[in-house]
Design an enzyme around this catalytic site. Structure first.
Site, mmCIF file in Angstrom:
data_model
loop_
_atom_site.group_PDB
_atom_site.id
_atom_site.type_symbol
_atom_site.label_atom_id
_atom_site.label_comp_id
_atom_site.label_asym_id
_atom_site.label_seq_id
_atom_site.Cartn_x
_atom_site.Cartn_y
_atom_site.Cartn_z
ATOM 1 N N THR D 17 -47.849 -26.023 -13.311
ATOM 2 C CA THR D 17 -48.236 -26.803 -12.129
ATOM 3 C C THR D 17 -48.153 -28.305 -12.359
ATOM 4 O OG1 THR D 17 -50.550 -26.679 -12.783
ATOM 5 C CG2 THR D 17 -49.777 -24.987 -11.265
ATOM 6 N N GLY D 18 -47.841 -28.729 -13.595
ATOM 7 C CA GLY D 18 -47.646 -30.158 -13.850
ATOM 8 C C GLY D 18 -46.294 -30.602 -13.313
ATOM 9 N N LYS D 43 -56.028 -22.799 -12.465
ATOM 10 C CA LYS D 43 -55.181 -22.647 -11.279
ATOM 11 C C LYS D 43 -54.775 -21.195 -11.055
ATOM 12 C CE LYS D 43 -54.485 -27.148 -10.219
ATOM 13 N NZ LYS D 43 -53.372 -28.082 -10.400
ATOM 14 N N THR D 99 -43.206 -30.052 -25.250
ATOM 15 C CA THR D 99 -44.150 -31.165 -25.387
ATOM 16 C C THR D 99 -43.867 -32.010 -26.629
ATOM 17 O OG1 THR D 99 -45.813 -29.710 -24.415
ATOM 18 C CG2 THR D 99 -46.614 -31.725 -25.485
ATOM 19 N N GLU D 100 -43.924 -33.337 -26.469
ATOM 20 C CA GLU D 100 -43.819 -34.205 -27.626
ATOM 21 C C GLU D 100 -45.118 -34.967 -27.827
ATOM 22 O OE1 GLU D 100 -40.630 -36.957 -25.476
ATOM 23 O OE2 GLU D 100 -41.353 -37.966 -27.277
ATOM 24 N N TYR D 161 -27.149 -33.407 -25.518
ATOM 25 C CA TYR D 161 -26.526 -33.362 -24.189
ATOM 26 C C TYR D 161 -25.208 -34.137 -24.228
ATOM 27 C CZ TYR D 161 -31.536 -32.759 -23.012
ATOM 28 O OH TYR D 161 -32.848 -32.390 -22.965
ATOM 29 N N GLU D 211 -30.219 -35.576 -38.462
ATOM 30 C CA GLU D 211 -30.792 -36.926 -38.422
ATOM 31 C C GLU D 211 -31.273 -37.324 -39.807
ATOM 32 O OE1 GLU D 211 -34.120 -37.254 -35.831
ATOM 33 O OE2 GLU D 211 -32.975 -36.705 -34.047
ATOM 34 N N HIS D 249 -48.085 -45.703 -51.332
ATOM 35 C CA HIS D 249 -47.293 -45.106 -52.403
ATOM 36 C C HIS D 249 -47.103 -43.611 -52.200
ATOM 37 C CE1 HIS D 249 -47.125 -48.714 -54.648
ATOM 38 N NE2 HIS D 249 -48.437 -48.808 -54.810
#
Lengths: 289, 380, 380, 289
Positions: D17-18, D43, D99-100, D161, D211, D249
């Site tokens: 619902t967000g 909800k 989620t981040e 992407y 990365e 360190h």
């Protein structure tokens, strides 16, 4: 051979420099158990048992130096959970925890950590294991039992001594006698040990000594009905005990699942397991058949 | 260690769990003072360590100063299930729209805490649960993870709590978990947790039980250990680290190990004897501990014979004998004492006791029979 | 979030970890006042968020009021690794018998905290460890169990700590764990932990780093967030929840997603361009967040061209376009702006920007080439 | 078929619902993914996505009612760890966490709890999975890829992407594209997914996008050398990134084990994996061979 451990397993004692640790390490050694090391934090470098057994500060260093595979724990209750964590973390195969009075929430956490490891824990509040003439880990007095064909598992310490002693006096002998411990939250239960007795060629009959409270006996009866072919005998104490105190409604709801002596005795009888109604009866019952 | 409602509520309040305003009182003067302070109708609640206070008339509503005085005096003169009421809690009367049951308790079989909840709070939840398994929500808590928010929401859903109260409920139950966890509780319970004035959650009652094995690390809780609320002998036993339960009979028993003690009691019963107590001196007891145990038995005037049954393992029989001798000399005990010693150092122990006039028994059966016989003899 | 030594020590002190007596000062008057209070020789320590303070002359011993004044002024006029010293810590000088290194840090690869210890504290531990793997004790901590006493003892044994100090050491390290755990730290470090006067353990230095993602639940730590110690642009970026790192060049970059941002920077470098910054606006940024990012770039006077590279997924290109337009109008920006929009709602975004005079790029390669070209043009 | 999940797997969305939850649930549904339920505490009882998808208060009740087997999580960072605990506890087979910004210590605990379960977690901070023309779980835009024979695994969202889009523009197609997530502490790593691509009949080539930082690429290179027979390609970003900031360190000592781009690129080259040096090169490199 004993169930669970082999007779020449190298053993370390956690808390070896304490009064009980020293006394029982000596007794174990005297019985022929291969005590190879002691662990007492801060006492690493000392030597005990006629200056023949080295003491280490940590379990890991003790294992590295001596190859110990099992530990018997005599550490006081406030440090015993940590001693078990250490023993599990160090990868010991077996832990026998004699200490009693360990806080319950500590023990919950130990048990969950244990589940992520390959270590097998007996206890806490266990008298340990005695395989007469072969090996002894813990505090079961060696002189009360002679070698034989009866496997004994119990939740008690002294009651077990009493029973095993009566069996000896009646001429019977024991393959292995093991106490799972008197606490509610334990490492191994009856079931795992029943399985080992079933597989143990030296065990011909099995005696289970139970108590009120908890679900150990109920689980055991189920397992015996389905998997145990050897003649099995049971004795349950606490018939005359008053109802335990409640911890409030929630405790009562939870405890309901646990059993009174009468409930357990019914289960045992219904499963066709031979029941001794008093200590006196046990030797005759086991030895006549 | 069980603690009284007002003590439990003090801890609740430290953990931010809402409770009614109120204070403890030991007489009508203080009760009236609290009534004046609260400026509202009050509920007067007997403070005793047992359930069924309501049914026994130990929880009463007072609407005037006269009623407060009258009911306070009435309740303070009661005994509930044998326990005299020495303190009352005087609290503001709270409007109750709905009552729930909520608890965190310990499932010892599984070795995990359990979150429990029910929409049938306030009455005898055990009975309701017995008849209807759906009446109780119950969910294990992973000990290493702790109570998670989603579990609390699952409980809220199960008891059909109005959604506008979910957030407050989450706070209350998470705090209840913190209380359980940080105080080594065995059980924490709110029954009832009520909705009041349509939108407030309040813990009307509070039960907290602390793990006896862990009390050493909660010195701040020792103030709650109320000697007056405990049986004097149970209190002494606790102090010495002994496990003691009072029973109905006249044979005072001292045994090492809970299993052997239970077996001894069973055998006494089988032989027509009546034990006065369960007393386990534990493993490795020294002379001093043995002496303490014996003194507790001697305090009990109902006792006509003493049965001591020791199978030495970690416990040494000579230590036990020394403890017995010390007490017997000090207390000039004239009761018959049946002693059975076996195992570690039993011959040394028996030698020490040889000339002391005790009845020595060969084995447990023998000891029990001798004790039962002595218990049926003449009074001391 | 890194915090300064004096702030870290304040937390240490809350957790019962012993530190030298002392206070922070911003000028010689206060420093002298602290010196008079302490009634001992003092050490004056520059408070900056970088290592190597000692080598740079930022840690000095003062034995008189004159020295305190002189050294305070000297240190407060220094910059260490580009960071101006604005505060000093004035502490009692402590006798050092032995120095250890002790830390709880995060092994992100394994997803566990790690306890580290060395007997070679006080100097550059990284260098020593590089040369000698045995110089460092390191043990993972099971996240659900937490640090256990036996692990602390293993560390004490490994660093050959005198046994009479094991108990104090256990307290310190368990408290350090509580600090790590309860404050969502990424790293807590004592270097050196010293033995002083033969039998006291004292944390001479303190480093604490808090997980940026968890700061929201530690409002009490926000007082430690010291704007003056941060780069102004990095501070703004943090405030808006953007990920910003200042670099050396003149092409201001704004990209969505850390991977794409790094790829853009790499490509700039490959093409002879010099990025002024790394700026990731994250996933699902709205117009406002885009605007904040752009404002940060515009603050940087070195920037000669702006490169905006957006591949919309969770981020919508029309939102991005709106954010850009708002800022450009408000700030009257005359810099060349190269924009590349692709993915979710990119056509709508491009339509919005159509008449605004931006340089539109087809793809990332194109965008980079156009930016590099513009960056080599005339100054603004 | 996609790797990991079958195309018709029933999916629930936590945080449906967000704003993001609703938007991407719609996109997934539009792509053909079987969204069967949403979960938003408080909800329960609502309906979303044209009033066709029911919302539940808990994951368990959602599963009971709809049989969902996978979850995509859009719950805000402060509640996301709890959402994962709930999904694991409820026994879901797969979790994709978009989620981040989840606190690191929360994620450590989730990861340990995960290890005691059978649930497979992708993320957090993951764009999810896209198998062009078949199924989409997460936020990877559907239009950027067409079906094909290239398996793509990546730590990035938008960079992926970009790359997949370039491949499409050059006429290439993707079997499954999956982002393991940009956070340091993740559920699945490259290795588990490489194994699935190796076994996936629809995947003929594999592209790994890595990365700086962490050990994911190092582990992957080892695995590829030993177990992957399909042609494998790699692209690493962060060559021009400045050295990360130290946490003291201890952080530096730990981080040393992790790699710079140069170190990773060396590993890749030495293992004989084909390396693209820029985004532009990727399509040609993958499609020519």
């Amino acid at each position: 051979m004993s169930i669970l451990v082999r007779s020449d397993i190298p053993v370390l004692v956690q808390g070896i420099t304490g009064k009980e640790g020293t006394f029982h390490a000596q007794k174990m050694q005297g019985y022929g158990t291969r005590i190879v090391a002691g662990v007492t934090p801060g006492k690493g470098g000392d030597w005990v048992l006629d200056e023949k057994i080295p003491v280490f500060d940590t379990v890991r260093t003790a294992i590295e130096a001596t190859g110990a595979e099992a530990s018997v724990i005599f550490v006081p209750a406030d440090r015993a959970a940590d001693a078990m964590f250490e023993a599990i973390d160090a990868g010991l195969q077996f832990i026998f925890c004699v200490t009693e009075g360990i806080p319950m929430q500590d023990m919950m956490r130990v048990k969950r950590y244990l589940a992520t490891s390959d270590t097998q824990l007996v206890g806490p509040n266990s008298p340990g294991l005695l395989s007469p003439g072969k090996v002894k880990l813990g505090i079961i007095p060696g002189e009360i039992a002679q070698p034989g064909n009866i496997g004994v598992i119990s939740r008690s310490g002294t009651l077990t001594y009493e029973i095993v002693n009566e069996i000896r006096k009646a001429g019977g002998g024991v393959s292995t006698c093991i106490g799972i411990g008197g606490d509610p939250i334990l490492g191994m239960g009856f079931v795992e040990l029943l399985e080992m007795f079933e597989d143990d060629p030296e065990t011909e009959k099995i005696l289970m000594v139970g108590e009120i409270g908890g679900r150990f006996e109920e689980d055991a009866v189920k397992f015996i009905s389905q998997h145990v072919t050897k003649p099995t005998y049971a004795f349950i104490v606490g018939k005359s005990a008053p109802e335990g105190r409640r911890m409030g409604h929630a405790g009562a709801i939870i405890e309901k699942r646990a059993g009174s002596a009468a409930y357990k005795i019914d289960l045992i009888k219904n499963a066709g397991i031979r029941l001794a109604s008093s200590i006196e009866e046990i030797p005759a019952l086991l030895l006549k058949s | 260690m069980r603690i009284l409602e007002y003590q439990s509520k003090r801890i609740f309040s430290q953990y931010g769990i809402p409770i009614p305003k109120g204070r403890v009182a030991i007489n009508a003067i203080i009760a009236d003072h609290i009534y004046e302070e609260l400026k509202s109708d009050v509920v007067i609640k007997a403070q005793v360590l047992t359930g069924g206070r309501g049914k026994a008339g130990g929880i009463r509503l007072a609407k005037s100063a006269e009623q407060v005085e009258e009911l306070t005096n009435e309740i303070l003169s009661m005994s509930i299930k044998g326990l005299p009421v020495k303190k009352i809690l005087v609290e503001e009367a709270v409007r109750i729209d709905q009552e729930y049951f909520i608890a965190i308790t310990t499932d010892k079989d599984e070795g995990v805490p359990v979150l429990m909840a029910s929409k049938y709070g306030g009455v005898d939840i055990e009975e309701i649960v017995k008849g209807n398994h759906n009446a109780l929500f119950s969910m294990p808590i992973e000990p290493l993870v702790g109570l998670r928010e989603f579990q609390v929401r699952s409980a809220a859903l199960a008891i059909e709590l109005p959604k506008q109260l979910w957030h407050d409920f989450e706070d209350i139950v998470l705090n209840l978990w913190n209380l359980y966890r940080e105080n080594d509780a065995e059980n924490v319970e709110i029954n009832p947790l009520v909705i009041s004035e349509g939108n407030r959650l309040i813990a009307l009652d509070a039960k907290v039980t602390i793990d006896d094995n862990a009390i050493y690390r909660h010195p701040e809780l020792s103030e709650f250990f109320d000697m007056e609320e405990e049986d004097r002998m149970e209190y002494m036993a606790k102090k010495y680290g002994l496990s003691y339960v009072k029973l109905e009979g006249n044979i005072g028993c001292m045994v090492n190990g809970a299993g052997l003690a239970m077996a001894t009691l069973d055998l006494l019963a089988d032989n027509g004897g009546q034990p006065a107590n369960f007393l386990d001196i534990g493993g490795g007891a020294n002379a001093e501990k043995v002496a303490s145990g014996l003194k507790i038995i001697l305090e009990d005037e109902r006792v006509k014979v003493i049965l001591i049954n020791i199978f030495g393992g970690i416990t040494r029989c000579d230590e036990v004998a020394r403890g017995i001798l010390n007490v017997m000399e000090e207390k000039h005990c004239t009761l018959p004492v049946v002693i059975r010693l076996a195992g570690t150092n039993s011959s040394q122990g028996l030698a020490l006791l040889q000339s002391s006039g005790f009845i020595a028994a060969e084995n447990i059966a023998d000891a029990v029979k001798l004790s039962v016989k002595a218990s049926k003899g003449k009074k001391r």
